[in-house]
Design a protein around this motif. Sequence first.
Motif, mmCIF file in Angstrom:
data_model
loop_
_atom_site.group_PDB
_atom_site.id
_atom_site.type_symbol
_atom_site.label_atom_id
_atom_site.label_comp_id
_atom_site.label_asym_id
_atom_site.label_seq_id
_atom_site.Cartn_x
_atom_site.Cartn_y
_atom_site.Cartn_z
ATOM 1 N N LEU A 8 0.913 -1.244 0.013
ATOM 2 C CA LEU A 8 0.130 0.079 -0.045
ATOM 3 C C LEU A 8 0.867 1.111 -0.007
ATOM 4 O O LEU A 8 1.902 1.415 0.828
ATOM 5 C CB LEU A 8 -1.059 0.016 1.278
ATOM 6 N N LYS A 10 1.309 5.625 -0.626
ATOM 7 C CA LYS A 10 0.566 7.049 -0.823
ATOM 8 C C LYS A 10 1.375 7.841 -1.308
ATOM 9 O O LYS A 10 2.806 8.129 -0.722
ATOM 10 C CB LYS A 10 0.293 7.101 0.804
ATOM 11 N N ASP A 42 6.932 4.079 2.605
ATOM 12 C CA ASP A 42 6.145 2.996 1.556
ATOM 13 C C ASP A 42 7.460 2.585 0.930
ATOM 14 O O ASP A 42 7.230 1.404 0.114
ATOM 15 C CB ASP A 42 5.033 3.750 0.770
ATOM 16 N N ALA A 95 -12.854 13.052 1.512
ATOM 17 C CA ALA A 95 -13.076 13.544 3.148
ATOM 18 C C ALA A 95 -12.921 12.153 4.015
ATOM 19 O O ALA A 95 -13.531 12.070 4.981
ATOM 20 C CB ALA A 95 -14.420 14.189 3.346
ATOM 21 N N ALA A 123 2.380 7.783 7.072
ATOM 22 C CA ALA A 123 2.663 8.778 6.126
ATOM 23 C C ALA A 123 2.828 10.005 6.907
ATOM 24 O O ALA A 123 2.542 10.442 7.780
ATOM 25 C CB ALA A 123 1.059 8.921 5.474
ATOM 26 N N THR A 128 -0.914 9.713 11.061
ATOM 27 C CA THR A 128 -1.470 8.753 12.154
ATOM 28 C C THR A 128 -0.952 7.396 12.549
ATOM 29 O O THR A 128 -0.953 6.961 13.711
ATOM 30 C CB THR A 128 -2.901 8.800 11.999
HETATM 31 P P1 FAD Z 1 -0.746 6.647 8.014
HETATM 32 O O1 FAD Z 1 -1.800 5.721 8.933
HETATM 33 O O2 FAD Z 1 0.207 7.205 8.923
HETATM 34 O O3 FAD Z 1 -0.387 5.685 6.773
HETATM 35 C C1 FAD Z 1 0.284 4.239 7.342
HETATM 36 C C2 FAD Z 1 0.384 3.670 6.020
HETATM 37 O O4 FAD Z 1 -0.798 3.209 5.426
HETATM 38 C C3 FAD Z 1 1.066 4.319 4.859
HETATM 39 O O5 FAD Z 1 2.462 4.206 5.176
HETATM 40 C C4 FAD Z 1 0.635 3.647 3.588
HETATM 41 O O6 FAD Z 1 1.340 2.344 3.482
HETATM 42 C C5 FAD Z 1 -0.854 3.388 3.961
HETATM 43 N N1 FAD Z 1 -1.534 4.203 3.557
HETATM 44 C C6 FAD Z 1 -2.307 5.262 3.923
HETATM 45 N N2 FAD Z 1 -3.066 6.113 3.234
HETATM 46 C C7 FAD Z 1 -3.003 5.276 2.088
HETATM 47 C C8 FAD Z 1 -3.525 5.759 0.895
HETATM 48 N N3 FAD Z 1 -4.432 6.975 0.519
HETATM 49 N N4 FAD Z 1 -3.192 4.715 -0.214
HETATM 50 C C9 FAD Z 1 -2.622 3.790 -0.124
HETATM 51 N N5 FAD Z 1 -2.092 3.509 1.113
HETATM 52 C C10 FAD Z 1 -2.116 4.255 2.175
HETATM 53 N N6 FAD Z 1 -7.118 13.041 2.789
HETATM 54 C C11 FAD Z 1 -7.364 13.466 1.483
HETATM 55 O O7 FAD Z 1 -6.420 13.099 0.626
HETATM 56 N N7 FAD Z 1 -8.631 14.005 1.015
HETATM 57 C C12 FAD Z 1 -9.510 14.071 1.881
HETATM 58 O O8 FAD Z 1 -10.509 14.621 1.449
HETATM 59 C C13 FAD Z 1 -9.265 14.019 3.158
HETATM 60 N N8 FAD Z 1 -10.372 14.281 4.283
HETATM 61 C C14 FAD Z 1 -10.344 13.984 5.552
HETATM 62 C C15 FAD Z 1 -11.266 14.366 6.445
HETATM 63 C C16 FAD Z 1 -10.925 14.112 7.893
HETATM 64 C C17 FAD Z 1 -12.007 14.606 8.614
HETATM 65 C C18 FAD Z 1 -9.962 13.613 8.210
HETATM 66 C C19 FAD Z 1 -9.786 13.329 9.651
HETATM 67 C C20 FAD Z 1 -8.891 13.206 7.348
HETATM 68 C C21 FAD Z 1 -8.953 13.408 5.921
HETATM 69 N N9 FAD Z 1 -7.984 12.989 5.080
HETATM 70 C C22 FAD Z 1 -8.122 13.441 3.671
HETATM 71 C C23 FAD Z 1 -6.785 12.457 5.409
HETATM 72 C C24 FAD Z 1 -6.930 11.005 5.313
HETATM 73 O O9 FAD Z 1 -7.708 10.485 6.362
HETATM 74 C C25 FAD Z 1 -5.566 10.367 5.882
HETATM 75 O O10 FAD Z 1 -4.493 10.889 4.660
HETATM 76 C C26 FAD Z 1 -5.417 8.963 5.236
HETATM 77 O O11 FAD Z 1 -6.586 8.320 6.011
HETATM 78 C C27 FAD Z 1 -4.064 8.274 5.726
HETATM 79 O O12 FAD Z 1 -3.790 8.498 6.973
HETATM 80 P P2 FAD Z 1 -2.515 8.934 7.256
HETATM 81 O O13 FAD Z 1 -2.065 9.789 6.350
HETATM 82 O O14 FAD Z 1 -2.343 9.168 8.583
HETATM 83 O O15 FAD Z 1 -1.689 7.486 7.004
#
Ligand code: FAD
Length: 303
Positions: A8, A10, A42, A95, A123, A128
């Motif tokens: 996965l 990002k 990643d 979102a 990421a 998170t």
């Molecule tokens: P982490 O949990 O830190 O990532 C850990 C690992 O998970 C990464 O290293 C990767 O391997 C995998 N991973 C994480 N994200 C992805 C992905 N997208 N695809 C493939 N692998 C992945 N983000 C947007 O881009 N658009 C939005 O409209 C948006 N709205 C949001 C609204 C709210 C209320 C909130 C709280 C967040 C929003 N986000 C949005 C952010 C989004 O939730 C996070 O970017 C996403 O859930 C990944 O979390 P993280 O970056 O903390 O990843």
Amino acid sequence: MAYNCVVLIKQVPDTKRITGKAMNDDGTVNRSALPAIFNPEDLNALELALQIKDKFGGQITVITMGPPAASAILRDSLFRGADDAVLITDARCAASDTLATSYILSCAVKKVDYDIVLCGRQAIDGDTAQVGPQLAEKLGVPQITYVEELTELNGKSITVRRNIGTGWQQVKAKLPVLLTVTGDANEPRVAAAKKMMKYKNARTPAEIEREMKADNPNANEQDLKSLVEMKQNDLSNKGLLIKQWDLDEVEADLSWCGRDGSPTKVHRIQTVVLAAKESKDVEPNDKGIADMVHELIEDKTIA
Ligand code: FAD
């Protein structure tokens, strides 16, 4: 025995290059002002999958959820040795918080034959580290986080070394398994020139549409549709059409996606500016350093 890996990945804004323009007035990230890069950990996850493939064989599928521009990191993965790539893109993903993101990713991973799922630990934008563990939960597979080294893989189980901050643990789990990989795990390999030549023209359908529109600004809708179809067929015949799935294709329950599926509510965004109020010169000798440490202990800055 060969192992199929799903990685996965990002695309993230390069947070090391934050400037004054990196934030919008409302406190949200101005993504267009920052260069987009492959999330660093990643690349470590992909490298570990490539090492498994080099030693045991098997297929590597990379999956990303993001806008069409995220196709760039899929191509980069093909340059480095991935066999297959999938872009999940759909306006209904917007979102999504980590819970909705991991749900959508789990629907996609279930479509692929896998023994090992690999994520980065974290990421650098969302920061998170929740997506990997949530994804394991939704897939119903064991998870090992903070993986630094693969120790053994024997067909039924995997043993890895994981970093626990003050030391390390050796952990064994049954396959299939999900690993989250740290930046210390390995040195990601660079793109291979031969693979770059092979895949440089690989495109997702969303990219083809965008390029056709730019190249044929006067074409009407019907002509544009035919041009896009022709290009897609051509790339498909050459093995250069990157897969693109929407929420219908991954059979996601829409109530778990996007805003509806996201329990996180952003209450307030605050910009924190750390301003230096005072500075002190320290003599560049043992006494100067000892005095400074003593002072920091006295005012309880360090224990
Ligand atoms: P982490 O949990 O830190 O990532 C850990 C690992 O998970 C990464 O290293 C990767 O391997 C995998 N991973 C994480 N994200 C992805 C992905 N997208 N695809 C493939 N692998 C992945 N983000 C947007 O881009 N658009 C939005 O409209 C948006 N709205 C949001 C609204 C709210 C209320 C909130 C709280 C967040 C929003 N986000 C949005 C952010 C989004 O939730 C996070 O970017 C996403 O859930 C990944 O979390 P993280 O970056 O903390 O990843």
